[in-house]
Design an enzyme around this catalytic site. Sequence first.
Site, PDB file in Angstrom:
ATOM      1  N   PRO B 124       0.818  -1.224   0.000  1.00 16.90           N
ATOM      2  CA  PRO B 124       0.000   0.000   0.000  1.00 16.90           C
ATOM      3  C   PRO B 124       0.853   1.276   0.000  1.00 16.90           C
ATOM      4  O   PRO B 124       0.563   2.230  -0.716  1.00 16.90           O
ATOM      5  CB  PRO B 124      -0.822  -0.123   1.291  1.00 16.90           C
ATOM      6  N   TYR B 125       1.946   1.262   0.770  1.00 18.12           N
ATOM      7  CA  TYR B 125       2.852   2.410   0.775  1.00 18.12           C
ATOM      8  C   TYR B 125       3.463   2.623  -0.611  1.00 18.12           C
ATOM      9  O   TYR B 125       3.504   3.746  -1.121  1.00 18.12           O
ATOM     10  CB  TYR B 125       3.958   2.192   1.821  1.00 18.12           C
ATOM     11  N   MET B 126       3.909   1.538  -1.221  1.00 19.67           N
ATOM     12  CA  MET B 126       4.525   1.651  -2.548  1.00 19.67           C
ATOM     13  C   MET B 126       3.504   2.127  -3.586  1.00 19.67           C
ATOM     14  O   MET B 126       3.855   2.855  -4.516  1.00 19.67           O
ATOM     15  CB  MET B 126       5.132   0.316  -2.981  1.00 19.67           C
ATOM     16  N   LYS B 129       3.332   5.846  -3.258  1.00 21.97           N
ATOM     17  CA  LYS B 129       4.513   6.478  -3.837  1.00 21.97           C
ATOM     18  C   LYS B 129       4.477   6.387  -5.374  1.00 21.97           C
ATOM     19  O   LYS B 129       4.858   7.327  -6.064  1.00 21.97           O
ATOM     20  CB  LYS B 129       5.802   5.831  -3.305  1.00 21.97           C
TER      21      LYS B 129
END
Lengths: 210, 210
Positions: B124-126, B129
């Site tokens: 989810p973070y990637m 980004k």
Amino acid sequence: MTTLVIGANGQIGRQFCELAETAALPIRAMIRDAGQRAWFDERGIDTVVADLEGELRHAFDGCDQVIFTAGSGPHTGPDKTLMIDLFGAIRAIDLACERGLSRFLMVSAMRAEDPLEAPEKLRPYMAAKYAADAHLRASAVPHVILKPGRLIDQPASQRVATSLTETGGENSVSRANVAYALRHLVQSRDLIGREYVLLDGERPIAEALC
Amino acid sequence: MTTLVIGANGQIGRQFCELAETAALPIRAMIRDAGQRAWFDERGIDTVVADLEGELRHAFDGCDQVIFTAGSGPHTGPDKTLMIDLFGAIRAIDLACERGLSRFLMVSAMRAEDPLEAPEKLRPYMAAKYAADAHLRASAVPHVILKPGRLIDQPASQRVATSLTETGGENSVSRANVAYALRHLVQSRDLIGREYVLLDGERPIAEALC
């Protein structure tokens, strides 16, 4: 001229698929696993098993437009909002570009253009929708963005509005009316580069979305 | 020629601000509340109170480039990833465009270009980004995207690499080296449209990021 329906097993997706089947519009319902197939098989609706977080590319074979009505839904957390509503949409948009599809019909949300104005709990979801819509606008694929208000479960009135001014501030729309609106958009291939708020209202869909 | 530092109070942000101050580079550290000001005041670093989820516009007054090194960090959930890493970045990019800034220096992450290849917990973070980087690339603002590997706390070696091949698979980089890399980028105004992976390595920064 097959339309790939991403999110076909959702509440709006199923209603749209039934309408499309009845109208003999060529569609392919994208489902996440074969266990979801029975409902579609019973109605004679073509399916493809594919995953917004996995194998996706093959779902586009032979399709010339896409409806994106997938959503991670209220029962999962914002990690799935990031993976489905945001990144799943981005993957689908990028594939639509790569394949040179004729149109991408995005089911977004009213006020996704200003996430910070949403109630705090809804802001992360609106941020995901904002970013997905922005990615679509910046892409090379012709598109229509549909922005339903607060979704409710009511029978289709087939009468809609496209602004809060028109409804006197009433902000809801039935999922059934969204499904009818999608059927109209799929059939109206000359509509490109349009964005519509969608609310329950008084106007026939074909008149409101033109 | 002032550089606005968004995320100035973060671990990379503070180290960069100290380096910039020592090098007499004109910067303005953006902080979320006045309670964060003392650390910067002690070092003679100019600050502005602004909020990626609120009032932001005034922070850009008089600045001509931006560093975005804000991150919601590991102690908040993916709702904040959506609001800060994704939507905060989008707001900053849109403002940079609107103001006609000369450059936007984005601190992204190695492998943000393929979120589904990341360990599941990081996806989810990637995805956030990925979407922020894509928004920047599609924008009109000249930019550089820096993609550090796994961040660690080590003193600055000032020696880096820009690929896993070069490091034999070692995937880490010290936050201190990221800060030095940012100082180099701020000073190298001819670098535009570049994207660099950043790892601890053997080459001088000015040689690796050129």
